[in-house]
Design an enzyme around this catalytic site. Sequence first.
Site, PDB file in Angstrom:
ATOM      1  N   SER A  46     -62.469  -0.503 -10.180  1.00 44.41           N
ATOM      2  CA  SER A  46     -62.180  -1.924  -9.995  1.00 44.41           C
ATOM      3  C   SER A  46     -60.763  -2.205  -9.513  1.00 44.41           C
ATOM      4  CB  SER A  46     -62.419  -2.685 -11.303  1.00 44.41           C
ATOM      5  OG  SER A  46     -61.670  -2.111 -12.360  1.00 44.41           O
ATOM      6  N   ASP A 383     -57.418 -10.494 -16.528  1.00 42.28           N
ATOM      7  CA  ASP A 383     -58.591 -10.731 -17.377  1.00 42.28           C
ATOM      8  C   ASP A 383     -58.714  -9.763 -18.559  1.00 42.28           C
ATOM      9  OD1 ASP A 383     -59.170  -8.406 -16.077  1.00 42.28           O
ATOM     10  OD2 ASP A 383     -61.034  -9.079 -15.163  1.00 42.28           O
ATOM     11  N   HIS A 386     -57.611  -6.066 -15.706  1.00 45.48           N
ATOM     12  CA  HIS A 386     -57.094  -5.985 -14.335  1.00 45.48           C
ATOM     13  C   HIS A 386     -55.828  -6.801 -14.141  1.00 45.48           C
ATOM     14  CE1 HIS A 386     -61.566  -5.524 -14.324  1.00 45.48           C
ATOM     15  NE2 HIS A 386     -61.211  -4.405 -13.730  1.00 45.48           N
TER      16      HIS A 386
END
Length: 418
Positions: A46, A383, A386
Amino acid sequence: MESPTILKFTISLPFFCVLLLFASTVNPVFGLKRCNFPAIFNFGDSNSDTGGLSASLITITPPYGETYFHKPAGRASDGRLMIDFMAKSLGLPYLSAYLDSLGTNFSHGANFATSASTIRLPTNIIPAGGFSPFYLDIQYSQQFVQFKSRSQMIRKKRLQWGMVMRNSNFGYFNTKKCRRCQLSYNNLGGIFATLMPKADYFSKALYTFDIGQNDLSEGFFGNMTIEEVNASIPDIVNKFSINVKNIYNLGARSFWIHNTGPIGCLPYILANFPSAQRDSYGCAKSYNDVAQYFNHNLKEAIVQLRKELPLAAITYVDIYSVKYSLFTKPKEYGFELPLVACCGYGGMYNDSSSVGCGGTITVNGSQIFVGSCEHPSVRVNWDGVHYTEAANKFVFNQISTGAFSDPPIPLKMACHNI
């Protein structure tokens, strides 16, 4: 008699030559030409996923993407990721995710990274678990290998169409006005050929990697001890090396490899492991120690890869040090509350396993949308897992100069084997 001007030049020239020699010895980058990377092929999780997970398994929803794209853009952030800034700095478009079938353009590379991806095959895979089925072996063997082959088949068909047209008795005609011709054009690659990279781009491209954090997370959340996670790292790194060698064998020559960041500073670790010893900055020390052990093994593996892959230019990038500085001296860089998620809900870290960014939770009978903080531009964490666009941009600006690389080579010169 020589004029004063000529005499001055003849005296300074040897000194200038010595100065150039000294500069090139002290800094081997001095005098190198900028690389002309025509494409980027990225592998990872991610930290660099530009839409793979969102197109295939879990749709990313608002407020993700709000800062730059003003809508969800497949990225686990409020805006752009480091890979976006890398592409922009090289004069390339943002990378399309390989798994995204709509509106994608692969003419200057492709992104095989998928959020929640690991290096090794994970034991708990979405939807039954929390990790992506597209681990690094799949990104290479089932995705990149096919992409390289099939993209060139499409381009070859386009060339065949051009030959048919040149050799036909029809001369030039508009395929839009000729149904039979339009079908032939589509069957022979058509417009799709222009969306594929040229054959020589694969050897000239920059191959980027940012993966490994989820392998550590899988251990932590799989009830493994710190010692057990550490014991798994040599095998994880070995699997990584195997994939790099496989990609090299397909023609890749320029590699830009990120180590993993200070996982012990992330809210999702701090909130889920409250008893972990904190360092002086509030990060979970033992978890950061694991990340550093991973990085030590990764750096040693890259030294070995350089010996085994003599034609490769492999740059090891110390992401950890740059990211850690955001937690040790945030105010110096214009940030605040680095341990607290901007988009989240609950507790001192604004992070909860029961609801995440973009979700809803019922509090006292009322539905509450878990949205963004007021000023993401001054926050480090987005979040719980990240980084914000602002933090990503800061990290990119630091690493792109080569100051945190081994060898100390800037991004734009990463094709050179020094």
